[in-house]
Motif scaffolding. Structure first.
Motif, mmCIF file in Angstrom:
data_model
loop_
_atom_site.group_PDB
_atom_site.id
_atom_site.type_symbol
_atom_site.label_atom_id
_atom_site.label_comp_id
_atom_site.label_asym_id
_atom_site.label_seq_id
_atom_site.Cartn_x
_atom_site.Cartn_y
_atom_site.Cartn_z
ATOM 1 N N PHE A 30 57.343 56.798 18.797
ATOM 2 C CA PHE A 30 56.622 56.732 20.064
ATOM 3 C C PHE A 30 55.556 57.818 20.115
ATOM 4 O O PHE A 30 55.766 58.932 19.625
ATOM 5 C CB PHE A 30 57.562 56.965 21.255
ATOM 6 C CG PHE A 30 58.516 55.845 21.554
ATOM 7 C CD1 PHE A 30 58.372 54.587 20.992
ATOM 8 C CD2 PHE A 30 59.579 56.056 22.425
ATOM 9 C CE1 PHE A 30 59.257 53.552 21.279
ATOM 10 C CE2 PHE A 30 60.470 55.027 22.726
ATOM 11 C CZ PHE A 30 60.309 53.781 22.157
ATOM 12 N N GLY A 31 54.440 57.507 20.731
ATOM 13 C CA GLY A 31 53.466 58.515 21.130
ATOM 14 C C GLY A 31 53.372 58.477 22.635
ATOM 15 O O GLY A 31 52.981 57.446 23.196
ATOM 16 N N ASP A 32 53.747 59.561 23.306
ATOM 17 C CA ASP A 32 53.784 59.488 24.766
ATOM 18 C C ASP A 32 53.634 60.881 25.372
ATOM 19 O O ASP A 32 53.884 61.898 24.713
ATOM 20 C CB ASP A 32 55.103 58.866 25.231
ATOM 21 C CG ASP A 32 55.017 58.326 26.647
ATOM 22 O OD1 ASP A 32 53.903 57.980 27.090
ATOM 23 O OD2 ASP A 32 56.056 58.252 27.315
ATOM 24 N N THR A 33 53.221 60.892 26.625
ATOM 25 C CA THR A 33 53.135 62.149 27.360
ATOM 26 C C THR A 33 54.529 62.619 27.752
ATOM 27 O O THR A 33 55.255 61.921 28.465
ATOM 28 C CB THR A 33 52.277 61.981 28.625
ATOM 29 O OG1 THR A 33 50.926 61.707 28.243
ATOM 30 C CG2 THR A 33 52.303 63.246 29.475
ATOM 31 N N ILE A 34 54.901 63.770 27.255
ATOM 32 C CA ILE A 34 56.123 64.464 27.653
ATOM 33 C C ILE A 34 55.794 65.946 27.732
ATOM 34 O O ILE A 34 54.732 66.380 27.286
ATOM 35 C CB ILE A 34 57.308 64.213 26.683
ATOM 36 C CG1 ILE A 34 56.900 64.530 25.234
ATOM 37 C CG2 ILE A 34 57.818 62.792 26.785
ATOM 38 C CD1 ILE A 34 58.053 64.413 24.255
ATOM 39 N N PHE A 35 56.703 66.715 28.286
ATOM 40 C CA PHE A 35 56.443 68.133 28.482
ATOM 41 C C PHE A 35 57.579 68.969 27.913
ATOM 42 O O PHE A 35 58.725 68.513 27.847
ATOM 43 C CB PHE A 35 56.250 68.429 29.976
ATOM 44 C CG PHE A 35 55.022 67.779 30.548
ATOM 45 C CD1 PHE A 35 53.781 68.364 30.418
ATOM 46 C CD2 PHE A 35 55.113 66.543 31.182
ATOM 47 C CE1 PHE A 35 52.640 67.758 30.931
ATOM 48 C CE2 PHE A 35 53.984 65.926 31.696
ATOM 49 C CZ PHE A 35 52.747 66.536 31.560
ATOM 50 N N GLN A 36 57.245 70.196 27.524
ATOM 51 C CA GLN A 36 58.256 71.085 26.958
ATOM 52 C C GLN A 36 59.303 71.473 27.996
ATOM 53 O O GLN A 36 60.445 71.746 27.645
ATOM 54 C CB GLN A 36 57.585 72.325 26.377
ATOM 55 C CG GLN A 36 56.768 72.029 25.124
ATOM 56 C CD GLN A 36 55.943 73.217 24.678
ATOM 57 O OE1 GLN A 36 54.939 73.570 25.302
ATOM 58 N NE2 GLN A 36 56.378 73.857 23.614
ATOM 59 N N SER A 37 58.916 71.493 29.255
ATOM 60 C CA SER A 37 59.840 71.862 30.320
ATOM 61 C C SER A 37 59.286 71.364 31.651
ATOM 62 O O SER A 37 58.121 70.949 31.738
ATOM 63 C CB SER A 37 60.005 73.385 30.395
ATOM 64 O OG SER A 37 58.778 73.988 30.794
ATOM 65 N N VAL A 38 60.093 71.421 32.682
ATOM 66 C CA VAL A 38 59.633 71.061 34.027
ATOM 67 C C VAL A 38 58.507 72.000 34.462
ATOM 68 O O VAL A 38 57.538 71.572 35.106
ATOM 69 C CB VAL A 38 60.808 71.120 35.026
ATOM 70 C CG1 VAL A 38 60.309 70.928 36.453
ATOM 71 C CG2 VAL A 38 61.858 70.067 34.686
ATOM 72 N N ALA A 39 58.592 73.259 34.069
ATOM 73 C CA ALA A 39 57.544 74.215 34.420
ATOM 74 C C ALA A 39 56.214 73.845 33.765
ATOM 75 O O ALA A 39 55.145 73.965 34.392
ATOM 76 C CB ALA A 39 57.965 75.627 34.001
ATOM 77 N N HIS A 40 56.259 73.391 32.515
ATOM 78 C CA HIS A 40 55.034 72.955 31.837
ATOM 79 C C HIS A 40 54.432 71.735 32.539
ATOM 80 O O HIS A 40 53.206 71.623 32.672
ATOM 81 C CB HIS A 40 55.321 72.616 30.378
ATOM 82 C CG HIS A 40 55.453 73.815 29.486
ATOM 83 N ND1 HIS A 40 56.651 74.480 29.331
ATOM 84 C CD2 HIS A 40 54.558 74.455 28.699
ATOM 85 C CE1 HIS A 40 56.476 75.481 28.480
ATOM 86 N NE2 HIS A 40 55.213 75.494 28.094
ATOM 87 N N LYS A 41 55.277 70.837 32.987
ATOM 88 C CA LYS A 41 54.781 69.663 33.721
ATOM 89 C C LYS A 41 54.111 70.087 35.021
ATOM 90 O O LYS A 41 53.020 69.596 35.347
ATOM 91 C CB LYS A 41 55.941 68.704 34.009
ATOM 92 C CG LYS A 41 55.535 67.487 34.816
ATOM 93 C CD LYS A 41 56.722 66.561 35.070
ATOM 94 C CE LYS A 41 56.350 65.385 35.947
ATOM 95 N NZ LYS A 41 57.497 64.467 36.183
ATOM 96 N N GLN A 42 54.739 70.978 35.768
ATOM 97 C CA GLN A 42 54.160 71.424 37.028
ATOM 98 C C GLN A 42 52.826 72.127 36.807
ATOM 99 O O GLN A 42 51.880 71.959 37.583
ATOM 100 C CB GLN A 42 55.130 72.351 37.770
ATOM 101 C CG GLN A 42 54.662 72.710 39.170
ATOM 102 C CD GLN A 42 54.462 71.485 40.038
ATOM 103 O OE1 GLN A 42 55.364 70.649 40.172
ATOM 104 N NE2 GLN A 42 53.278 71.353 40.642
ATOM 105 N N LYS A 43 52.733 72.893 35.719
ATOM 106 C CA LYS A 43 51.462 73.565 35.410
ATOM 107 C C LYS A 43 50.365 72.543 35.131
ATOM 108 O O LYS A 43 49.211 72.717 35.554
ATOM 109 C CB LYS A 43 51.621 74.496 34.216
ATOM 110 C CG LYS A 43 50.351 75.295 33.896
ATOM 111 C CD LYS A 43 50.566 76.244 32.744
ATOM 112 C CE LYS A 43 49.331 77.129 32.531
ATOM 113 N NZ LYS A 43 48.099 76.326 32.283
#
Length: 213
Positions: A143-156
Motif C-alpha cells: 500500500f501507498g497511503d497517508t499515515i502518520f508516525q503518531s497522533v501528534a504528527h497528525k495534529q501538526k
C-alpha cells in the motif's frame, strides 16, 4: 466501508489526474513523488495482483505495463468509467476493501494507493484479516497511503495546513480516517504479516507486508 466518501470522488473524478500531477497547491505535498510512489508499489508486486481503489487507473496502468495480471476493485462509478476508458484491457469490478466479488484463487499480491485511509481502524483490521485468508504464505500487501508516525504528527500536519490557508486539506485530514504507524503495524502483525514502512513524501508511506506461515 469507505463508501461514505463516494460523493467526494463523484465530484473529483474528472480532475483527479490534475490533482495528482500537483496542479492543486493544497494537495501538492500529498501527491509529491506520485509517480515514484506508484513505481515503488509496482516494483514489489508479483504474480496475480488485485488492486483496491483503482481510481482513474494510474497504478493499474503501470502494473499492466510490467506484464502483471491485474484485477481491479473500485466503488466509484465515475472512477471506474474513467479507468475503463483509459485501460479497456483492465477488469474493474464494483466493490471496496470489505465487500467485493470473488477474486482469483491464485492472487499473490494486493495493492492500493491513496485509499486505505477511507476505512476506520476497525475496518482496516477487518480488511487485513480478510486479506490474510486470501493470500498464500509469502503473499504480499503493498500500500501507498497517508499515515502518520503518531497522533501528534497528525495534529501538526493539520495545524500546518491551517496556517498555510489550506482549509480543504486540513478538513480532509480531520474528516477521513488517517491513522498511525503503530496502529497499522499492530493490525498487520495480529493477522500474521511481517510489515515494513518507507516514507515517500511528507504524508505518504509505502507499507509492505508479507504473509508469514
Amino acid at each position: 466501508m469507505g463508501r461514505e466518501f463516494l460523493d467526494i470522488f463523484t465530484d473529483w473524478a474528472d480532475t483527479y489526474d490534475d490533482s495528482v500531477a500537483g496542479d492543486d497547491p493544497q494537495y501538492a505535498a500529498v501527491f509529491a513523488n506520485y509517480d515514484d510512489i506508484l513505481t515503488e508499489v509496482v516494483r514489489h508486486a508479483s504474480g496475480t495482483v488485485v488492486e483496491f481503489g483503482v481510481g482513474t487507473g494510474n497504478l493499474a496502468a503501470k502494473l499492466l505495463e510490467k506484464g502483471s495480471e491485474v484485477v481491479g476493485v473500485e466503488p466509484s462509478n465515475e472512477m471506474r468509467s474513467i479507468a475503463a476508458a483509459k485501460l479497456p484491457e483492465l477488469t474493474v469490478q464494483e466493490g471496496d476493501f470489505l465487500d467485493y466479488p470473488s477474486l482469483p484463487a491464485d492472487v499473490e499480491t494486493i495493492v492500493s494507493t491513496y485509499a486505505f485511509h477511507h476505512l476506520t481502524d476497525e475496518e482496516k483490521d477487518l480488511a487485513i484479516k480478510q486479506f490474510s485468508g486470501l493470500l498464500p504464505t509469502e503473499g504480499k500487501i503493498i500500500f501507498g497511503d497517508t499515515i502518520f508516525q503518531s497522533v501528534a504528527h497528525k495534529q501538526k500536519a493539520i495545524d500546518d495546513a491551517r496556517k498555510k490557508g489550506f482549509t480543504d486539506l486540513a478538513e480532509d485530514l480531520e474528516r477521513e480516517y488517517y491513522t498511525t504507524i503503530p496502529v497499522i503495524q499492530t493490525i498487520f502483525n495480529t493477522h500474521k504479516f511481517d510489515v515494513t514502512f518507507k516514507q515517500m513524501n511528507d504524508f505518504v508511506w509505502l507499507i509492505k507486508a508479507e504473509r508469514m506461515k
